[in-house]
Design a protein around this motif. Structure first.
Motif, PDB file in Angstrom:
ATOM      1  N   MET A  16       0.806  -1.223   0.000  1.00 28.55           N
ATOM      2  CA  MET A  16       0.000   0.000   0.000  1.00 28.55           C
ATOM      3  C   MET A  16       0.844   1.281   0.000  1.00 28.55           C
ATOM      4  N   PRO A  17       1.921   1.382   0.788  1.00 27.72           N
ATOM      5  CA  PRO A  17       2.772   2.576   0.653  1.00 27.72           C
ATOM      6  C   PRO A  17       3.423   2.673  -0.733  1.00 27.72           C
ATOM      7  N   ALA A  18       3.738   1.517  -1.335  1.00 29.64           N
ATOM      8  CA  ALA A  18       4.403   1.522  -2.640  1.00 29.64           C
ATOM      9  C   ALA A  18       3.511   2.050  -3.748  1.00 29.64           C
ATOM     10  N   ILE A  19       2.186   1.962  -3.579  1.00 36.65           N
ATOM     11  CA  ILE A  19       1.286   2.399  -4.647  1.00 36.65           C
ATOM     12  C   ILE A  19       0.631   3.750  -4.341  1.00 36.65           C
ATOM     13  N   GLY A  20       1.117   4.442  -3.309  1.00 33.63           N
ATOM     14  CA  GLY A  20       0.683   5.815  -3.118  1.00 33.63           C
ATOM     15  C   GLY A  20      -0.086   6.138  -1.856  1.00 33.63           C
ATOM     16  N   PHE A  21      -0.388   5.148  -1.004  1.00 34.72           N
ATOM     17  CA  PHE A  21      -1.067   5.469   0.250  1.00 34.72           C
ATOM     18  C   PHE A  21      -0.070   6.118   1.209  1.00 34.72           C
ATOM     19  N   GLU A  22      -0.410   7.309   1.691  1.00 33.51           N
ATOM     20  CA  GLU A  22       0.486   8.041   2.583  1.00 33.51           C
ATOM     21  C   GLU A  22       0.387   7.554   4.021  1.00 33.51           C
ATOM     22  N   ARG A  23      -0.754   6.989   4.365  1.00 30.64           N
ATOM     23  CA  ARG A  23      -0.982   6.563   5.750  1.00 30.64           C
ATOM     24  C   ARG A  23      -1.731   5.251   5.768  1.00 30.64           C
ATOM     25  N   LEU A  24      -1.323   4.342   6.650  1.00 34.02           N
ATOM     26  CA  LEU A  24      -1.982   3.050   6.828  1.00 34.02           C
ATOM     27  C   LEU A  24      -2.506   2.970   8.258  1.00 34.02           C
ATOM     28  N   ILE A  25      -3.766   2.587   8.399  1.00 35.11           N
ATOM     29  CA  ILE A  25      -4.373   2.408   9.716  1.00 35.11           C
ATOM     30  C   ILE A  25      -4.753   0.938   9.852  1.00 35.11           C
ATOM     31  N   GLY A  26      -4.099   0.222  10.779  1.00 31.29           N
ATOM     32  CA  GLY A  26      -4.299  -1.210  10.924  1.00 31.29           C
ATOM     33  C   GLY A  26      -5.031  -1.575  12.197  1.00 31.29           C
ATOM     34  N   ASP A  27      -4.861  -2.837  12.613  1.00 33.01           N
ATOM     35  CA  ASP A  27      -5.636  -3.346  13.743  1.00 33.01           C
ATOM     36  C   ASP A  27      -5.290  -2.679  15.063  1.00 33.01           C
ATOM     37  N   ASP A  28      -4.088  -2.109  15.175  1.00 31.90           N
ATOM     38  CA  ASP A  28      -3.711  -1.473  16.437  1.00 31.90           C
ATOM     39  C   ASP A  28      -4.506  -0.201  16.711  1.00 31.90           C
ATOM     40  N   ALA A  29      -5.227   0.304  15.709  1.00 30.90           N
ATOM     41  CA  ALA A  29      -6.032   1.508  15.901  1.00 30.90           C
ATOM     42  C   ALA A  29      -7.456   1.190  16.356  1.00 30.90           C
ATOM     43  N   PHE A  30      -7.778  -0.103  16.454  1.00 31.38           N
ATOM     44  CA  PHE A  30      -9.133  -0.509  16.823  1.00 31.38           C
ATOM     45  C   PHE A  30      -9.084  -1.300  18.131  1.00 31.38           C
ATOM     46  N   ALA A  31      -9.755  -0.774  19.129  1.00 33.24           N
ATOM     47  CA  ALA A  31      -9.781  -1.434  20.443  1.00 33.24           C
ATOM     48  C   ALA A  31     -10.838  -2.527  20.416  1.00 33.24           C
ATOM     49  N   HIS A  32     -10.430  -3.703  19.951  1.00 38.08           N
ATOM     50  CA  HIS A  32     -11.389  -4.803  19.821  1.00 38.08           C
ATOM     51  C   HIS A  32     -10.872  -6.028  20.571  1.00 38.08           C
ATOM     52  N   ALA A  33     -11.715  -6.573  21.430  1.00 37.72           N
ATOM     53  CA  ALA A  33     -11.400  -7.814  22.133  1.00 37.72           C
ATOM     54  C   ALA A  33     -12.114  -8.962  21.420  1.00 37.72           C
ATOM     55  N   ALA A  34     -11.354  -9.833  20.797  1.00 37.29           N
ATOM     56  CA  ALA A  34     -11.948 -10.931  20.013  1.00 37.29           C
ATOM     57  C   ALA A  34     -12.749 -11.864  20.904  1.00 37.29           C
ATOM     58  N   SER A  35     -13.892 -12.317  20.374  1.00 39.53           N
ATOM     59  CA  SER A  35     -14.730 -13.283  21.076  1.00 39.53           C
ATOM     60  C   SER A  35     -15.298 -14.252  20.053  1.00 39.53           C
ATOM     61  N   THR A  36     -15.930 -15.317  20.532  1.00 37.69           N
ATOM     62  CA  THR A  36     -16.503 -16.305  19.619  1.00 37.69           C
ATOM     63  C   THR A  36     -17.577 -15.683  18.741  1.00 37.69           C
ATOM     64  N   SER A  37     -18.388 -14.809  19.309  1.00 43.46           N
ATOM     65  CA  SER A  37     -19.464 -14.195  18.543  1.00 43.46           C
ATOM     66  C   SER A  37     -18.996 -13.023  17.696  1.00 43.46           C
TER      67      SER A  37
END
Length: 451
Positions: free
Chosen positions: A295-316
């Motif tokens: 994504m940075p190689a094709i022109g995206f200046e900023r990447l927002i990944g899983d560390d920006a989302f406060a999510h606690a995984a659960s079965t549901s």
């Protein structure tokens, strides 16, 4: 030369390579024969499982999926029958131990030399195979029968290696200006209109978000994706890069493998030339499919990944909710101010695995599908409340594969909508249209740029 000749030749040469390599390493003829047969059997079983779930056999590009399996095993384990899982573990533990035992038990130089000679002879033979003549165009549905699994794996890999890069498209003229303040593209995981899935055994959600978006859309209809139940990267590539399957040739099976060489085609690169800032949003490991590098190689200046989302995984709720992604997108729009902004988001809420109980998989999917529908409604409301010229593009990357309920073999299309804000107060698109991912790319670029 008939199909049986090509299949016989390639199968024999590949098996010769495998047998020879095992004989060279172990010095054992019987162990080499067992490994050769075992690998062929494992390949056939794996290909059959994949065919039943996704409507495609094993492909050469699935080697990359094998790497992804090690990083994210839960993505794939649910699709492997329990007995097969036990067999794989046994093979991984027993075969290396046998190799070590047999190798140290005796040198057997004659067997090793013969094995090396087989490897050299088989390798030379494979180099003489008329690859372009035996696999002139990608047609895996035909070639899996004509060439067999081993033949199609080998020939398609060779054809992929030789596939040339596409000629770069005309650059964006320097006089081009942004036509919109904000362009948001949402690639929604496994998003489909439940009315098209043949789910007669259960009550279907109304999908009010999708219906409202379709009523307000300047373009909407069926996105003709090539994959079923997987292959997100094919749809993602088509929308981002705008190259058709015919143009990609043998690269289309996993176009991300060569996408970094084709940045001139990509939306963030082209929109960036006109003054847009570009942000990629994905609430998951960005290393998956190598997005952290691509994504940075094709022109995206900023990447927002899983560390920006406060999510606690659960079965549901194994993955971040789509509504959380909608909120993140609207916060980005507010934070970026006056600069033209392009956001490309890939969601995760609808990703498998699905529960195995009767009807549970469908119920699980429909519950999360309503979360995606609410995401679309949230974005629609958010842009109506904001005083900006915006275009929202929302589409499903592929249909879900739910064993016993949604299976390969029928239609593959997913919904797409393109909504321009501020709304004009009347329905702009009178009828649905069919469009390819590459066609959607062209539509997005046309909306975003003022030429």
């Amino acid at each position: 030369m008939g199909w049986s000749y090509a299949r016989f030749v390639i199968h024999g040469l590949i098996m010769g390579q495998i047998y020879g390599l095992c004989a060279f390493l172990s010095g054992s003829a019987w162990l080499s024969g067992c490994v050769m047969v075992l690998l062929a059997a494992v390949g056939v079983v794996a290909s059959n499982i994949k065919w039943s779930l996704l409507g495609e056999p094993l492909l050469f590009s699935d080697v990359v999926v094998a790497q992804s399996f090690l990083r994210n095993p839960k993505f794939y384990l649910f699709s492997i029958p329990p007995l097969a899982r036990v067999a794989v573990v046994a093979i991984v533990l027993i075969v290396p131990a046998l190799f070590i035992y047999v190798s140290v038990e005796g040198l057997r130089p004659g067997t090793r030399i013969a094995g090396l000679c087989m490897v050299v002879a088989a390798s030379l033979g494979l180099r003489l195979v008329p690859v372009s003549r035996w696999a002139p165009v990608p047609d895996i549905g035909r070639d899996i029968g004509r060439l067999g699994l081993i033949g199609s794996l080998y020939l398609y890999w060779r054809r992929w290696q030789a596939e040339p890069d596409g000629a770069p498209p005309p650059p964006v003229p320097s006089t081009t200006r942004p036509a919109r303040d904000v362009v948001v593209v949402v690639q929604c995981e496994s998003f489909a209109d439940p009315c098209t899935l043949g789910l007669s055994e259960t009550a279907l959600p109304t999908m009010s978000g999708l219906r409202s978006a379709q009523a307000a859309a300047s373009a909407w209809g069926a996105l003709q994706v090539s994959g079923f139940g997987a292959y997100t990267m094919r749809t993602e590539y088509g929308v981002l890069f705008g190259r058709t399957e015919a143009q990609l040739g043998f690269r289309y099976f996993d176009p991300f493998l060569t996408a970094a060489r084709e940045k001139e085609f990509a939306l963030p690169y082209r929109l960036g030339a006109a003054g847009y800032r570009s942000v990629f949003v994905h609430p998951h490991d960005l290393g998956f499919y190598g997005r952290d590098r691509l994504m940075p190689a094709i022109g995206f200046e900023r990447l927002i990944g899983d560390d920006a989302f406060a999510h606690a995984a659960s079965t549901s709720m194994p993955y971040a909710q789509d509504c959380d992604v909608a909120d993140a997108i609207l916060r980005l729009v507010d934070a970026e101010g006056a600069e033209p902004l392009f956001i490309y988001a890939v969601t995760m809420e609808n990703h498998g695995p699905w529960p195995n109980g009767k009807g549970e998989g469908v119920a699980h999917y429909l519950r999360h599908l309503q979360g995606s529908d609410q995401m679309l409604a949230t974005l629609m409301k958010g842009f109506q409340e904001r005083a900006c010229k915006a275009t929202l593009v929302f589409f499903g990357d592929h249909r879900p594969s739910i064993p016993g309920s949604v299976v390969p073999g029928g239609a593959r299309h997913t919904p797409f909508v393109v909504v321009d804000f501020p709304l004009s107060g009347h329905k702009n698109a009178l009828s649905a249209q069919d469009i390819s991912p590459a066609g959607l790319h062209d539509l997005i670029e046309a909306r975003a740029l003022e030429r």
